[in-house]
Design a protein around this motif. Structure first.
Motif, PDB file in Angstrom:
ATOM      1  N   ALA A 141      42.557  35.793  43.526  1.00 13.82           N
ATOM      2  CA  ALA A 141      42.012  37.152  43.435  1.00 13.82           C
ATOM      3  C   ALA A 141      41.885  37.589  41.982  1.00 13.82           C
ATOM      4  O   ALA A 141      40.852  38.150  41.574  1.00 13.82           O
ATOM      5  CB  ALA A 141      42.904  38.121  44.204  1.00 13.82           C
ATOM      6  N   THR A 142      42.910  37.327  41.197  1.00 15.94           N
ATOM      7  CA  THR A 142      42.883  37.688  39.774  1.00 15.94           C
ATOM      8  C   THR A 142      41.749  36.969  39.058  1.00 15.94           C
ATOM      9  O   THR A 142      41.045  37.554  38.227  1.00 15.94           O
ATOM     10  CB  THR A 142      44.222  37.339  39.107  1.00 15.94           C
ATOM     11  OG1 THR A 142      45.274  38.080  39.735  1.00 15.94           O
ATOM     12  CG2 THR A 142      44.198  37.660  37.624  1.00 15.94           C
ATOM     13  N   ASP A 143      41.543  35.706  39.392  1.00 15.53           N
ATOM     14  CA  ASP A 143      40.486  34.902  38.779  1.00 15.53           C
ATOM     15  C   ASP A 143      39.107  35.487  39.095  1.00 15.53           C
ATOM     16  O   ASP A 143      38.251  35.606  38.210  1.00 15.53           O
ATOM     17  CB  ASP A 143      40.584  33.465  39.294  1.00 15.53           C
ATOM     18  CG  ASP A 143      39.663  32.510  38.554  1.00 15.53           C
ATOM     19  OD1 ASP A 143      39.905  32.263  37.356  1.00 15.53           O
ATOM     20  OD2 ASP A 143      38.700  32.013  39.177  1.00 15.53           O
ATOM     21  N   VAL A 144      38.884  35.855  40.356  1.00 14.16           N
ATOM     22  CA  VAL A 144      37.598  36.417  40.767  1.00 14.16           C
ATOM     23  C   VAL A 144      37.343  37.757  40.078  1.00 14.16           C
ATOM     24  O   VAL A 144      36.247  38.001  39.558  1.00 14.16           O
ATOM     25  CB  VAL A 144      37.547  36.593  42.298  1.00 14.16           C
ATOM     26  CG1 VAL A 144      36.295  37.377  42.707  1.00 14.16           C
ATOM     27  CG2 VAL A 144      37.575  35.240  43.002  1.00 14.16           C
ATOM     28  N   LEU A 145      38.351  38.622  40.067  1.00  9.77           N
ATOM     29  CA  LEU A 145      38.169  39.947  39.484  1.00  9.77           C
ATOM     30  C   LEU A 145      37.958  39.886  37.971  1.00  9.77           C
ATOM     31  O   LEU A 145      37.237  40.708  37.400  1.00  9.77           O
ATOM     32  CB  LEU A 145      39.375  40.826  39.813  1.00  9.77           C
ATOM     33  CG  LEU A 145      39.594  41.099  41.305  1.00  9.77           C
ATOM     34  CD1 LEU A 145      40.845  41.938  41.516  1.00  9.77           C
ATOM     35  CD2 LEU A 145      38.383  41.787  41.917  1.00  9.77           C
ATOM     36  N   LYS A 146      38.555  38.906  37.342  1.00 15.67           N
ATOM     37  CA  LYS A 146      38.411  38.754  35.892  1.00 15.67           C
ATOM     38  C   LYS A 146      37.089  38.108  35.510  1.00 15.67           C
ATOM     39  O   LYS A 146      36.403  38.571  34.590  1.00 15.67           O
ATOM     40  CB  LYS A 146      39.572  37.923  35.338  1.00 15.67           C
ATOM     41  CG  LYS A 146      39.462  37.645  33.845  1.00 15.67           C
ATOM     42  CD  LYS A 146      40.597  36.743  33.355  1.00 15.67           C
ATOM     43  CE  LYS A 146      40.443  36.420  31.879  1.00 15.67           C
ATOM     44  NZ  LYS A 146      41.504  35.493  31.401  1.00 15.67           N
ATOM     45  N   ASN A 147      36.736  37.036  36.198  1.00 12.80           N
ATOM     46  CA  ASN A 147      35.585  36.228  35.778  1.00 12.80           C
ATOM     47  C   ASN A 147      34.309  36.469  36.575  1.00 12.80           C
ATOM     48  O   ASN A 147      33.215  36.126  36.114  1.00 12.80           O
ATOM     49  CB  ASN A 147      35.950  34.744  35.865  1.00 12.80           C
ATOM     50  CG  ASN A 147      37.099  34.374  34.956  1.00 12.80           C
ATOM     51  OD1 ASN A 147      37.060  34.636  33.757  1.00 12.80           O
ATOM     52  ND2 ASN A 147      38.144  33.779  35.529  1.00 12.80           N
ATOM     53  N   GLY A 148      34.427  37.058  37.766  1.00  8.27           N
ATOM     54  CA  GLY A 148      33.249  37.275  38.590  1.00  8.27           C
ATOM     55  C   GLY A 148      32.516  38.563  38.291  1.00  8.27           C
ATOM     56  O   GLY A 148      31.323  38.690  38.574  1.00  8.27           O
ATOM     57  N   TRP A 149      33.236  39.530  37.705  1.00  7.86           N
ATOM     58  CA  TRP A 149      32.635  40.817  37.369  1.00  7.86           C
ATOM     59  C   TRP A 149      31.909  40.736  36.040  1.00  7.86           C
ATOM     60  O   TRP A 149      32.401  40.155  35.070  1.00  7.86           O
ATOM     61  CB  TRP A 149      33.697  41.905  37.303  1.00  7.86           C
ATOM     62  CG  TRP A 149      33.188  43.222  36.805  1.00  7.86           C
ATOM     63  CD1 TRP A 149      33.337  43.731  35.547  1.00  7.86           C
ATOM     64  CD2 TRP A 149      32.433  44.185  37.537  1.00  7.86           C
ATOM     65  NE1 TRP A 149      32.729  44.957  35.455  1.00  7.86           N
ATOM     66  CE2 TRP A 149      32.170  45.261  36.670  1.00  7.86           C
ATOM     67  CE3 TRP A 149      31.959  44.244  38.854  1.00  7.86           C
ATOM     68  CZ2 TRP A 149      31.439  46.378  37.076  1.00  7.86           C
ATOM     69  CZ3 TRP A 149      31.231  45.364  39.257  1.00  7.86           C
ATOM     70  CH2 TRP A 149      30.988  46.410  38.371  1.00  7.86           C
ATOM     71  N   ASN A 150      30.711  41.331  35.976  1.00  6.41           N
ATOM     72  CA  ASN A 150      29.923  41.335  34.755  1.00  6.41           C
ATOM     73  C   ASN A 150      29.666  42.778  34.335  1.00  6.41           C
ATOM     74  O   ASN A 150      28.976  43.521  35.033  1.00  6.41           O
ATOM     75  CB  ASN A 150      28.592  40.602  34.988  1.00  6.41           C
ATOM     76  CG  ASN A 150      27.797  40.414  33.712  1.00  6.41           C
ATOM     77  OD1 ASN A 150      27.398  41.381  33.079  1.00  6.41           O
ATOM     78  ND2 ASN A 150      27.541  39.158  33.353  1.00  6.41           N
ATOM     79  N   ASP A 151      30.236  43.176  33.202  1.00  2.00           N
ATOM     80  CA  ASP A 151      30.091  44.553  32.727  1.00  2.00           C
ATOM     81  C   ASP A 151      28.641  44.905  32.418  1.00  2.00           C
ATOM     82  O   ASP A 151      28.218  46.048  32.608  1.00  2.00           O
ATOM     83  CB  ASP A 151      30.940  44.766  31.464  1.00  2.00           C
ATOM     84  CG  ASP A 151      32.379  45.130  31.795  1.00  2.00           C
ATOM     85  OD1 ASP A 151      32.595  45.825  32.809  1.00  2.00           O
ATOM     86  OD2 ASP A 151      33.285  44.708  31.057  1.00  2.00           O
TER      87      ASP A 151
END
Length: 218
Positions: A71-81
Motif C-alpha cells: 500500500a505504501t509503495d502504491v501511494l508513494k509511486n503511483g500518484w502523480n502530482d
C-alpha cells in the motif's frame, strides 16, 4: 483445500509483487510497474488476512506488514502530482481506467481527495459520452478501439463511491441503451459511430452491468 489455495496465492504475491509486468491489458511493450497490478497484489494479501480471521485460520506473520508495504509503495509511486491522479504505472503520466481500483479495491478510502481527483482525471481523459476507454496510448497494436463497457461499469461504481449518484445513474442508463433490441452487450462501443465493437456478447460487460445494477438498487 480453499485455504491452501489462498496461501499459495499469497506466497506468489510475496515473491513477485515488486516485479514489473505487462498489466491487465497485456501490452506489447517492456514491463512496467502497473498501478493496477500492485493493487491486485495488495488485494490478494488483504483478502487472505480477512479470510483467515473470519474462518479461524493461522495467518502467516509476514502478511500484515506485506500488505502495508505494498500500500505504501502504491501511494508513494503511483500518484502523480502533475496530473493529480494515480497513473497507469510508476514511470509515466499516462492514465488507465484500471487505476480506478486504487479506490474500488479499498486500498485507499474513496473519500480521499486523491481518489476523487483520479476519478475526475480519468473521466476527463478517457470518458466519451456513454463509454470509457481503457487508455489513450500506443499499445504496440495497429488500429483504434472503442470504449470498454467494463471500464464504464468501473466508472459508475467510482461515481457512487465519490457521491456522484446522478452521473452514475446517467451512465448506467446509457450502457443499458447500448444493448439494443437483443439485450446483449458487446466488449466495446464506438461513441462516434454509435455501434458495437469487439467480442459479442461479452461476459464481463454483463458482469459489470449486473454489479452496477445491484449497487444502484441499494
Amino acid at each position: 483445500a480453499d485455504w491452501t489455495m489462498v496461501q499459495a496465492m499469497a506466497e506468489a504475491v510475496s515473491r513477485r509483487w515488486h516485479e514489473p509486468d505487462h498489466g491487465i491489458w497485456e501490452e506489447r511493450h517492456a514491463p512496467r510497474h502497473h498501478v493496477y497490478s500492485k493493487v491486485m497484489c495488495w488485494l490478494t494479501i488483504d483478502r487472505a488476512i480477512k479470510l483467515g480471521e473470519q474462518f479461524g485460520r493461522e495467518l502467516d506473520p509476514s502478511w500484515v506488514p506485506l500488505r502495508d508495504t505494498i500500500a505504501t509503495d502504491v501511494l508513494k509511486n503511483g500518484w502523480n502530482d502533475e496530473v493529480q491522479s494515480f497513473t497507469t504505472a510508476y514511470d509515466g503520466d499516462d492514465l488507465d481506467a484500471a487505476s480506478l481500483f486504487v479506490g474500488l479495491s479499498g486500498l485507499i478510502d474513496p473519500a480521499d481527495e486523491r481518489f476523487q481527483s483520479t476519478v475526475t482525471a480519468i473521466e476527463a481523459e478517457l470518458r466519451s459520452g456513454s463509454t470509457v476507454y481503457r487508455y489513450h496510448r500506443d499499445d504496440g497494436l495497429p488500429g483504434d478501439e472503442g470504449g470498454f463497457h467494463l471500464c464504464a461499469a468501473w466508472m459508475i461504481e467510482s461515481y457512487l463511491l465519490t457521491g456522484r449518484r446522478t452521473e452514475a445513474e446517467e451512465l448506467f442508463g446509457q450502457i443499458v441503451a447500448a444493448a439494443g433490441p437483443t439485450g446483449l452487450l458487446p466488449e466495446e462501443y464506438d461513441p462516434v459511430a454509435e455501434r458495437s465493437l469487439g467480442n459479442h456478447p461479452q461476459a464481463y460487460s454483463h458482469l459489470g452491468l449486473i454489479r452496477c445494477s445491484q449497487l444502484l438498487s441499494r
